[in-house]
Design a protein around this motif. Structure first.
Motif, PDB file in Angstrom:
ATOM      1  N   PHE A  64      40.629  39.528  28.062  1.00  0.00           N
ATOM      2  CA  PHE A  64      41.738  39.884  28.953  1.00  0.00           C
ATOM      3  C   PHE A  64      42.189  38.677  29.779  1.00  0.00           C
ATOM      4  O   PHE A  64      43.072  38.791  30.623  1.00  0.00           O
ATOM      5  CB  PHE A  64      41.321  41.026  29.884  1.00  0.00           C
ATOM      6  CG  PHE A  64      40.886  42.245  29.141  1.00  0.00           C
ATOM      7  CD1 PHE A  64      41.819  43.174  28.704  1.00  0.00           C
ATOM      8  CD2 PHE A  64      39.554  42.454  28.832  1.00  0.00           C
ATOM      9  CE1 PHE A  64      41.429  44.293  27.992  1.00  0.00           C
ATOM     10  CE2 PHE A  64      39.151  43.564  28.120  1.00  0.00           C
ATOM     11  CZ  PHE A  64      40.089  44.492  27.696  1.00  0.00           C
TER      12      PHE A  64
ATOM     13  N   ASP B 134      36.187  37.389  38.594  1.00  0.00           N
ATOM     14  CA  ASP B 134      37.510  37.052  39.120  1.00  0.00           C
ATOM     15  C   ASP B 134      37.435  35.676  39.787  1.00  0.00           C
ATOM     16  O   ASP B 134      36.408  34.997  39.704  1.00  0.00           O
ATOM     17  CB  ASP B 134      38.021  38.150  40.058  1.00  0.00           C
ATOM     18  CG  ASP B 134      37.259  38.225  41.379  1.00  0.00           C
ATOM     19  OD1 ASP B 134      36.373  37.370  41.615  1.00  0.00           O
ATOM     20  OD2 ASP B 134      37.552  39.127  42.175  1.00  0.00           O
ATOM     21  N   LYS B 135      38.517  35.300  40.474  1.00  0.00           N
ATOM     22  CA  LYS B 135      38.535  33.929  40.981  1.00  0.00           C
ATOM     23  C   LYS B 135      37.550  33.700  42.124  1.00  0.00           C
ATOM     24  O   LYS B 135      37.278  32.559  42.483  1.00  0.00           O
ATOM     25  CB  LYS B 135      39.948  33.525  41.375  1.00  0.00           C
ATOM     26  CG  LYS B 135      40.500  34.136  42.619  1.00  0.00           C
ATOM     27  CD  LYS B 135      41.819  33.443  42.958  1.00  0.00           C
ATOM     28  CE  LYS B 135      42.288  33.840  44.327  1.00  0.00           C
ATOM     29  NZ  LYS B 135      43.463  33.109  44.758  1.00  0.00           N
TER      30      LYS B 135
ATOM     31  N   VAL C 106      33.763  41.561  37.074  1.00  0.00           N
ATOM     32  CA  VAL C 106      34.864  42.445  36.651  1.00  0.00           C
ATOM     33  C   VAL C 106      34.359  43.282  35.483  1.00  0.00           C
ATOM     34  O   VAL C 106      33.838  42.731  34.503  1.00  0.00           O
ATOM     35  CB  VAL C 106      36.091  41.612  36.205  1.00  0.00           C
ATOM     36  CG1 VAL C 106      37.180  42.515  35.646  1.00  0.00           C
ATOM     37  CG2 VAL C 106      36.630  40.764  37.353  1.00  0.00           C
TER      38      VAL C 106
ATOM     39  N   LYS D 250      36.706  49.014  31.866  1.00  0.00           N
ATOM     40  CA  LYS D 250      37.678  49.877  32.562  1.00  0.00           C
ATOM     41  C   LYS D 250      39.109  49.650  32.050  1.00  0.00           C
ATOM     42  O   LYS D 250      39.951  50.537  32.147  1.00  0.00           O
ATOM     43  CB  LYS D 250      37.656  49.591  34.063  1.00  0.00           C
ATOM     44  CG  LYS D 250      36.329  49.831  34.729  1.00  0.00           C
ATOM     45  CD  LYS D 250      36.227  51.255  35.216  1.00  0.00           C
ATOM     46  CE  LYS D 250      34.984  51.453  36.062  1.00  0.00           C
ATOM     47  NZ  LYS D 250      34.820  52.830  36.478  1.00  0.00           N
ATOM     48  N   TYR D 251      39.372  48.455  31.556  1.00  0.00           N
ATOM     49  CA  TYR D 251      40.735  48.138  31.104  1.00  0.00           C
ATOM     50  C   TYR D 251      41.178  48.997  29.914  1.00  0.00           C
ATOM     51  O   TYR D 251      42.362  49.170  29.678  1.00  0.00           O
ATOM     52  CB  TYR D 251      40.841  46.673  30.671  1.00  0.00           C
ATOM     53  CG  TYR D 251      40.760  45.659  31.782  1.00  0.00           C
ATOM     54  CD1 TYR D 251      41.504  45.785  32.950  1.00  0.00           C
ATOM     55  CD2 TYR D 251      39.955  44.526  31.647  1.00  0.00           C
ATOM     56  CE1 TYR D 251      41.429  44.831  33.954  1.00  0.00           C
ATOM     57  CE2 TYR D 251      39.884  43.566  32.654  1.00  0.00           C
ATOM     58  CZ  TYR D 251      40.619  43.730  33.799  1.00  0.00           C
ATOM     59  OH  TYR D 251      40.552  42.787  34.788  1.00  0.00           O
TER      60      TYR D 251
ATOM     61  N   LEU E 105      40.271  52.135  29.138  1.00  0.00           N
ATOM     62  CA  LEU E 105      40.128  53.586  29.271  1.00  0.00           C
ATOM     63  C   LEU E 105      41.490  54.280  29.266  1.00  0.00           C
ATOM     64  O   LEU E 105      42.435  53.826  29.913  1.00  0.00           O
ATOM     65  CB  LEU E 105      39.383  53.926  30.565  1.00  0.00           C
ATOM     66  CG  LEU E 105      37.961  53.379  30.689  1.00  0.00           C
ATOM     67  CD1 LEU E 105      37.346  53.780  32.029  1.00  0.00           C
ATOM     68  CD2 LEU E 105      37.077  53.858  29.528  1.00  0.00           C
TER      69      LEU E 105
ATOM     70  N   GLN F  71      51.237  49.656  23.318  1.00  0.00           N
ATOM     71  CA  GLN F  71      52.035  48.849  24.255  1.00  0.00           C
ATOM     72  C   GLN F  71      51.142  48.142  25.262  1.00  0.00           C
ATOM     73  O   GLN F  71      51.291  46.953  25.533  1.00  0.00           O
ATOM     74  CB  GLN F  71      53.051  49.759  24.952  1.00  0.00           C
ATOM     75  CG  GLN F  71      54.243  49.024  25.553  1.00  0.00           C
ATOM     76  CD  GLN F  71      54.036  48.593  26.994  1.00  0.00           C
ATOM     77  OE1 GLN F  71      53.153  49.089  27.679  1.00  0.00           O
ATOM     78  NE2 GLN F  71      54.841  47.652  27.453  1.00  0.00           N
ATOM     79  N   ARG F  72      50.171  48.860  25.815  1.00  0.00           N
ATOM     80  CA  ARG F  72      49.250  48.268  26.797  1.00  0.00           C
ATOM     81  C   ARG F  72      48.507  47.086  26.174  1.00  0.00           C
ATOM     82  O   ARG F  72      48.426  45.994  26.780  1.00  0.00           O
ATOM     83  CB  ARG F  72      48.244  49.345  27.228  1.00  0.00           C
ATOM     84  CG  ARG F  72      47.175  48.871  28.188  1.00  0.00           C
ATOM     85  CD  ARG F  72      45.953  49.799  28.155  1.00  0.00           C
ATOM     86  NE  ARG F  72      45.240  49.692  26.886  1.00  0.00           N
ATOM     87  CZ  ARG F  72      44.209  50.452  26.530  1.00  0.00           C
ATOM     88  NH1 ARG F  72      43.778  51.402  27.343  1.00  0.00           N
ATOM     89  NH2 ARG F  72      43.608  50.295  25.371  1.00  0.00           N
TER      90      ARG F  72
ATOM     91  N   ILE G 121      50.476  43.920  25.845  1.00  0.00           N
ATOM     92  CA  ILE G 121      50.634  43.193  27.116  1.00  0.00           C
ATOM     93  C   ILE G 121      49.325  42.500  27.502  1.00  0.00           C
ATOM     94  O   ILE G 121      49.329  41.356  27.977  1.00  0.00           O
ATOM     95  CB  ILE G 121      51.094  44.136  28.263  1.00  0.00           C
ATOM     96  CG1 ILE G 121      52.382  44.886  27.881  1.00  0.00           C
ATOM     97  CG2 ILE G 121      51.312  43.364  29.563  1.00  0.00           C
ATOM     98  CD1 ILE G 121      53.591  44.035  27.648  1.00  0.00           C
ATOM     99  N   TYR G 122      48.198  43.179  27.267  1.00  0.00           N
ATOM    100  CA  TYR G 122      46.907  42.535  27.544  1.00  0.00           C
ATOM    101  C   TYR G 122      46.800  41.219  26.761  1.00  0.00           C
ATOM    102  O   TYR G 122      46.361  40.206  27.292  1.00  0.00           O
ATOM    103  CB  TYR G 122      45.749  43.447  27.122  1.00  0.00           C
ATOM    104  CG  TYR G 122      45.398  44.563  28.096  1.00  0.00           C
ATOM    105  CD1 TYR G 122      45.762  44.500  29.438  1.00  0.00           C
ATOM    106  CD2 TYR G 122      44.662  45.666  27.676  1.00  0.00           C
ATOM    107  CE1 TYR G 122      45.414  45.521  30.318  1.00  0.00           C
ATOM    108  CE2 TYR G 122      44.306  46.686  28.555  1.00  0.00           C
ATOM    109  CZ  TYR G 122      44.701  46.613  29.878  1.00  0.00           C
ATOM    110  OH  TYR G 122      44.348  47.611  30.744  1.00  0.00           O
TER     111      TYR G 122
ATOM    112  N   SER H  12      49.177  39.432  25.633  1.00  0.00           N
ATOM    113  CA  SER H  12      50.128  38.457  26.163  1.00  0.00           C
ATOM    114  C   SER H  12      49.580  37.812  27.446  1.00  0.00           C
ATOM    115  O   SER H  12      49.755  36.612  27.675  1.00  0.00           O
ATOM    116  CB  SER H  12      51.464  39.182  26.405  1.00  0.00           C
ATOM    117  OG  SER H  12      52.169  38.612  27.432  1.00  0.00           O
ATOM    118  N   ILE H  13      48.866  38.594  28.263  1.00  0.00           N
ATOM    119  CA  ILE H  13      48.240  38.039  29.477  1.00  0.00           C
ATOM    120  C   ILE H  13      47.173  37.010  29.075  1.00  0.00           C
ATOM    121  O   ILE H  13      47.104  35.914  29.636  1.00  0.00           O
ATOM    122  CB  ILE H  13      47.619  39.175  30.337  1.00  0.00           C
ATOM    123  CG1 ILE H  13      48.749  40.017  30.962  1.00  0.00           C
ATOM    124  CG2 ILE H  13      46.706  38.616  31.425  1.00  0.00           C
ATOM    125  CD1 ILE H  13      48.289  41.306  31.647  1.00  0.00           C
TER     126      ILE H  13
ATOM    127  N   ASN I  18      48.852  33.829  28.041  1.00  0.00           N
ATOM    128  CA  ASN I  18      49.284  32.996  29.172  1.00  0.00           C
ATOM    129  C   ASN I  18      48.125  32.215  29.775  1.00  0.00           C
ATOM    130  O   ASN I  18      48.287  31.062  30.175  1.00  0.00           O
ATOM    131  CB  ASN I  18      49.940  33.864  30.260  1.00  0.00           C
ATOM    132  CG  ASN I  18      51.316  34.310  29.845  1.00  0.00           C
ATOM    133  OD1 ASN I  18      51.968  33.667  29.021  1.00  0.00           O
ATOM    134  ND2 ASN I  18      51.773  35.418  30.386  1.00  0.00           N
TER     135      ASN I  18
END
Lengths: 341, 535
Positions: B348, B360-361, B366, B370-371, B373, B383-384, B387-388, B390-391, B394
């Motif tokens: 992710f 996390d930073k 993390v 949970k992402y 579910l 769709q979700r 986007i994951y 694509s994140i 990036n």
């Protein structure tokens, strides 16, 4: 009623309270987090936010708390209504308690001054949540709390976020539209505050309705130009977050930014004007950062420049407006939208 | 993939892809199995129409002709069977012929072959201790290697490098060998398998075949499922998220997310079966002081940018003659390569700590489970998940920028190119790169490199990029003369030569390629303002 019975609003200012008010129509419990113990007490005992929504009876489903961990726990959907200047600090605290399945939606119309990051970007940096959205549009708290009809736009890259917010907020007095262009929606929500200040100046200066319409139409061009540079979709500015919010905020005494502009035009200093409003007017911060950004990147934004001169350089309104009127002629429409074959 | 896993994997890929097609048809009201088969046959026949009739092409034509004939007279059940056969045919083609025995043999040989290509030593000396030291001098491997090694023991690695040269896979193969990382399997363009030398090494280092001419969606699904199945089997994978080699010489600015998403889909698939497997994405940059295909790639880029879609038939790295030529030249050039591994990420885009925990930073843990579910249970959401991915893409791009190693050849090319742009104000880049005899005073070049070096040092200190050894340690005059030596030794005097107190270039096209490595850092405004005071 939405499937998840508990939702959370972080921030008990006027808009946070308004979002909680709307959510209460569709949920059994709305947890409202804020710091002011007196206000918490008044909400929990008298169903009234005496500071930011006096005289409005809030639904009993709203439960105020100052315990962030408790506020966040068990809610699948959280709205964050914190002024841009305090946003990162609160987001960092939220980040300690949320998990990746929770949805975060910012309602703050502003950008972080030091970084020029949008509030959704700040949430993405400060929390482990990925499903993030932004709520925007012509949404005066005072009108919503009096049950007047309203339209909002929720923007997110995730369809799930759009659908959940539509379910959570939608009702007989509010329509929620969706948009994938989250950055464009946030940009529109932040930028329009600058033009609201300018509109207040025009109004109080007695420049007339023609002048105000001229400013609003050209403001839309400026906003789209700025957005285009940052790869947002200029057509987003034709929607509720753009032209919708611009019309409302540039014409209403309910807009704090509009009132700031009016008071400046009446001769008050910025400090006096801010003090007289008594609440945060995001536009004055946004003006500063957008002016700096546009100057550095060479984006043509004459109305932003003019407003900046009046707000921060104490230039006379008449001389600044005269300069604006004497700028070289330009084309009316800059962007062409083609229809698909 | 090991021989014992290969046949089972083909079977699984076939089943999964067939299920996916049926699911598409269920989701999309106007899509049928008929459409999928018909479109695939049409696109395959179109692809094969103008191809040279090699043995493989003739086999392909026979297969598609037979399949088409069957399709038009088949009933619904047989159509599903036809679709399954098409998928199986693709899966068999894609599956690589890896074997542990050959892998071990190849990894033993490859270092010496690489040395022959990359080191300034006679071949017989390469087997000596000195030869080994030399190769270590010329190939630097930087980044959190120990951490990656540790993670490879608790999870499956997905290494995602930048892609500049057809040598990338060999270099990465060698880097994994040097660092002790486990072998990686990877998809390599079919064109690389036409060259016996590269084909041998590719296949036995774990490559599977990717035919980029096959544009149909079915093929892409099979490819993605092959990667997913290999991850399911625990094979460490290598994907080039940029898809193909960077034509411009720029660091990747956009990624192709198809294959990249296979990590997530495998994770969800496993989670649905109650298993929790760890997948770690390792962004990585491969940085060459000199690039074998520089001229050919930038020509392609310029043609594409000039709106004429032309595919150049002669890829310089496909011909054994060119490789030997490259080797011969680089023997005299002593060229440097840096492989820079970035911080490992989860699927992710969160960073992971030494124990493989997503953080996390603020280094807070993390829970990535949970992402995925949906109503409390792990599940796919088209769709979700897009986007994951694509994140994640990036985050990989950000890592590329931070770990992009700027070398002397890039810096000097950038300085020269900016000077030429200012001095010869053509209306577009195409006219500028066609210029012959572009001239720049030596003094101006030294000053410009010095100015840029200062900015780059600041950026390096801010963690925005990395600098090669020559830039980091040498004074400006040495950087310039070293870069000139490197560029001319490989690309010839036309790229840069001295005349009195000036540098002359007759090959701005190749300079443009090298300078592009620096174009993603917002230097343009500063350098242009500075040059305004000088020209």
């Amino acid at each position: 009623m939405a499937a998840n019975k508990v939702v959370t609003v972080i921030g008990g200012g006027s808009f946070g309270t308004t979002v909680a008010y709307l959510l209460a129509a569709n949920h059994e419990k709305v947890k409202l987090w804020l710091r002011d113990e007196a206000v918490i007490n008044s909400i929990n005992t008298r169903n009234e936010n005496t500071k930011y929504a006096p005289g409005i009876t809030l639904p009993t489903a709203i439960v105020a708390t100052s315990d962030l961990e408790e506020a966040v726990a068990g809610s699948s959907l959280l709205f964050i209504s914190i002024p841009s200047r305090a946003f990162r600090g609160v987001a960092k605290e939220i980040g300690k308690h949320v998990t990746g399945d929770q949805i975060l939606v910012t309602t703050t119309k502003g950008f972080e001054q030091e970084t020029f990051k949008s509030m959704s970007e700040v949430l993405a940096e400060e929390t482990p949540c990925l499903k993030i959205g932004a709520l925007s549009g012509p949404n005066f708290a005072a009108e919503i709390l009096r049950g007047k009809p309203v339209g909002s736009v929720v923007a997110s890259r995730f369809n799930e976020v759009i659908e959940k917010v539509q379910d959570a907020l939608g009702g007989k007095t509010i329509r929620i539209y969706g948009n994938e262009d989250i950055y464009g929606v946030e940009l529109a929500g932040a930028l329009k505050n600058i033009y609201a200040i300018c509109s207040g100046i025009i109004q109080a200066g007695g420049y007339g309705e023609n002048a105000k319409s001229l400013m609003i139409a050209r403001a839309l061009s400026e906003m789209s130009r700025f957005a285009f540079y940052f790869k947002a979709n200029p057509s987003t500015f034709l929607g509720l977050a753009g032209v919708g919010d611009l019309i409302a905020t540039c014409n209403s005494e309910l807009s704090r930014n509009f009132r700031i502009g009016r008071k400046l035009s009446e001769g008050l200093t910025l400090e006096e004007a801010v003090k007289s409003i008594g609440q945060v007017a995001e536009g004055i911060y946004t003006l500063k950062i957008v002016k700096e950004k546009a100057d550095r990147l060479g984006i043509h934004m004459p109305i932003v420049n003019a407003t900046y001169k009046i707000v921060y350089e104490q230039k006379s309104v008449s001389s600044v407006f005269e300069e604006l009127m004497l700028l070289p002629h330009r084309k009316d429409i800059e962007f062409k939208f083609t229809t698909p074959d | 993939m090991k021989r014992e896993d290969r046949n089972k994997a083909i079977e699984l890929v076939t089943e999964q892809t067939l299920e996916d097609q049926k699911a598409y048809c269920r989701r999309t009201s106007d899509l049928t199995i008929d459409n999928i088969i018909h479109d695939t046959i049409y696109l395959e026949k179109k692809r094969l129409k103008n191809k040279k009739r090699t043995k493989n092409v003739r086999i392909d034509i026979a297969f598609w002709t037979k399949t088409e004939k069957r399709f038009y007279s088949a009933g619904p059940l047989e159509k599903e069977e036809i679709l399954k056969e098409i998928i199986q045919n693709y899966a068999t083609e894609i599956a690589g012929g890896y074997s542990t025995r050959v892998y071990n043999f190849t990894t033993g040989i490859v270092p010496y072959l690489l040395k022959a290509i990359l080191v300034n030593e006679p071949f017989w000396k390469l087997f000596s201790k000195k030869g080994k030291e030399k190769v270590n001098e010329n190939i630097s491997i930087i980044g959190p290697v120990d951490k990656i090694l540790k993670l490879s023991k608790t999870g499956t690695l997905i290494v995602t490098p930048t892609h500049q040269s057809n040598f990338d896979s060999i270099v990465i193969g060698y880097a994994t060998y040097l660092t002790g990382l486990p072998p990686l399997i990877y998809g390599a363009g079919l064109n690389l398998f036409t060259n016996p030398f590269l084909s041998y090494m590719m296949t036995n280092l774990g490559a599977y075949k990717v035919d980029r001419e096959k544009k149909n969606e079915l093929y892409k699904d099979v490819l993605k499922n092959y990667a997913s199945v290999s991850l399911e089997y625990g094979y460490h994978n290598l994907f080039y998220p940029g898809g193909t080699r960077s034509r411009s010489g720029k660091i990747e600015e956009q990624l192709k997310l198809g294959l990249l998403g296979s990590g997530l889909s495998t994770y969800i698939k496993e989670a649905k079966q109650g298993k929790k497997k760890n997948f770690y994405v390792i962004p990585c940059t491969i940085n060459y002081e000199l690039c074998l295909e520089a001229r050919g790639l930038i020509e392609e880029y310029l043609i594409e940018e000039g709106s004429r879609q032309v595919i150049l038939p002669n890829d310089s790295s496909n011909k054994i003659r060119n490789i030997l030529d490259f080797a011969k030249k680089t023997v005299n050039v002593d060229s440097r390569i840096t492989v820079c591994f970035g911080e490992p990420l989860d699927i992710f885009g969160n960073e992971v700590n030494d124990e493989g925990q997503s953080i996390d930073k603020y280094s807070r843990p993390v829970d990535i489970y949970k992402y995925i579910l949906v109503d409390g249970v792990p599940d796919f959401s088209f769709q979700r998940d897009r986007i994951y991915t694509s994140i994640l893409g990036n985050k990989i791009l950000k890592s590329f920028l931070k770990n992009n190693v700027i070398m002397d050849t890039h810096l000097v090319s950038y300085a020269l190119f900016k000077i030429f742009q200012k001095k010869y104000p053509f209306s577009n880049i195409f006219k500028l790169v066609s210029t012959f005899g572009a001239e720049c005073k030596k003094e101006l070049l030294l000053e410009t490199v010095s100015f840029l070096k200062e900015i780059l040092f600041k950026k390096r200190d801010n963690g925005e990029l990395k600098l090669g050894r020559v830039i980091s340690t040498q004074p400006v005059d040495i950087i310039v003369s070293y870069a000139k030596h490197q560029l001319t030794s490989y690309h010839g005097e036309s790229i840069l030569h001295e005349q009195n107190d000036s540098f002359i270039s007759n090959d701005l096209i190749t300079l443009y390629y090298y300078q592009n490595k620096l174009t993603s850092y917002g230097l343009e405004k500063d350098i242009n303002l500075w040059l305004q005071t000088k020209l």
